[in-house]
Design a protein around this motif. Sequence first.
Motif, short mmCIF file in Angstrom:
data_model
loop_
_atom_site.label_atom_id
_atom_site.label_comp_id
_atom_site.label_asym_id
_atom_site.label_seq_id
_atom_site.Cartn_x
_atom_site.Cartn_y
_atom_site.Cartn_z
N PRO A 8 -38.14 30.43 -16.88
CA PRO A 8 -39.26 30.64 -15.95
C PRO A 8 -39.47 32.11 -15.55
O PRO A 8 -40.58 32.49 -15.23
N GLY A 9 -38.46 32.93 -15.61
CA GLY A 9 -38.61 34.34 -15.28
C GLY A 9 -38.96 35.21 -16.46
O GLY A 9 -39.07 36.41 -16.36
N THR A 10 -39.15 34.61 -17.63
CA THR A 10 -39.39 35.35 -18.86
C THR A 10 -40.84 35.20 -19.31
O THR A 10 -41.17 34.27 -20.03
N GLU A 11 -41.70 36.10 -18.87
CA GLU A 11 -43.09 36.15 -19.31
C GLU A 11 -43.82 34.81 -19.19
O GLU A 11 -44.65 34.47 -20.02
N GLY A 12 -43.49 34.02 -18.20
CA GLY A 12 -44.16 32.75 -18.00
C GLY A 12 -43.74 31.65 -18.96
O GLY A 12 -44.37 30.60 -19.01
N LEU A 13 -42.69 31.87 -19.73
CA LEU A 13 -42.21 30.85 -20.66
C LEU A 13 -41.45 29.77 -19.91
O LEU A 13 -40.79 30.04 -18.92
N ALA A 53 -48.94 31.77 -32.09
CA ALA A 53 -48.16 32.80 -32.79
C ALA A 53 -47.52 33.76 -31.79
O ALA A 53 -46.34 34.11 -31.93
N ASP A 54 -48.28 34.17 -30.77
CA ASP A 54 -47.72 35.04 -29.74
C ASP A 54 -46.66 34.33 -28.92
O ASP A 54 -45.64 34.91 -28.56
N LEU A 55 -46.91 33.05 -28.62
CA LEU A 55 -45.93 32.26 -27.88
C LEU A 55 -44.63 32.16 -28.67
O LEU A 55 -43.54 32.34 -28.13
N ARG A 56 -44.75 31.91 -29.96
CA ARG A 56 -43.55 31.82 -30.82
C ARG A 56 -42.79 33.14 -30.81
O ARG A 56 -41.57 33.17 -30.66
N SER A 57 -43.49 34.26 -30.94
CA SER A 57 -42.85 35.57 -30.94
C SER A 57 -42.13 35.83 -29.62
O SER A 57 -40.99 36.30 -29.60
N GLN A 58 -42.81 35.53 -28.51
CA GLN A 58 -42.20 35.73 -27.20
C GLN A 58 -40.98 34.84 -27.01
O GLN A 58 -39.96 35.26 -26.46
N ALA A 59 -41.09 33.60 -27.48
CA ALA A 59 -39.98 32.67 -27.34
C ALA A 59 -38.76 33.15 -28.13
O ALA A 59 -37.63 33.14 -27.62
N ILE A 60 -38.99 33.59 -29.35
CA ILE A 60 -37.87 34.07 -30.18
C ILE A 60 -37.23 35.30 -29.54
O ILE A 60 -36.00 35.40 -29.48
N GLN A 61 -38.04 36.22 -29.04
CA GLN A 61 -37.50 37.41 -28.37
C GLN A 61 -36.66 37.02 -27.16
O GLN A 61 -35.61 37.61 -26.91
N LEU A 91 -41.22 25.08 -26.26
CA LEU A 91 -41.52 26.02 -25.18
C LEU A 91 -43.02 26.14 -24.97
O LEU A 91 -43.80 26.07 -25.92
N GLY A 92 -43.40 26.35 -23.72
CA GLY A 92 -44.79 26.58 -23.36
C GLY A 92 -44.89 27.87 -22.57
O GLY A 92 -43.87 28.49 -22.23
N SER A 93 -46.11 28.26 -22.27
CA SER A 93 -46.35 29.48 -21.52
C SER A 93 -47.43 29.25 -20.47
O SER A 93 -48.36 28.47 -20.69
N ASP A 94 -47.28 29.96 -19.36
CA ASP A 94 -48.31 29.93 -18.33
C ASP A 94 -49.46 30.87 -18.67
O ASP A 94 -50.50 30.82 -18.04
N SER A 95 -49.24 31.73 -19.66
CA SER A 95 -50.24 32.73 -20.04
C SER A 95 -51.20 32.16 -21.08
O SER A 95 -50.87 31.23 -21.80
#
Length: 106
Positions: free
Chosen positions: A39-44, A67-75, A58-62
């Motif tokens: 929850p503290g990681t870029e809205g993930l 593709a961007d969600l996948r990249s953010q999740a992997i990071q 994983l989901g995002s509040d953004s």
Amino acid sequence: MIALLAICLSAQLRAQEPVGLHINALTSAERDSISRQMPGTEGLHVIYACVPAGILVLGSDSNISRADLRSQAIQALQPVLGAGRIEDGTLTLHDAEQACENVRGQ
């Protein structure tokens, strides 16, 4: 006007599509740690997890693409899991639930 509305709705739906990842040898402790950390990681946030199948969804509040969600999740996951344990490919929530059901049914 209708085309603009359709584009806006499409973008909103895209942002709501979660991304499922297969994690080799996922443990319950790792799942719990990731669920607390996300929850503290870029809205993930973790939407679904299945330890027996090694799956995190994983989901995002953004408002971002899958593709961007996948990249953010992997990071976000690499420091906890290591890059070598996150397999290539992306699962839908339905795919993840089906894979979990298959593993639990064995």
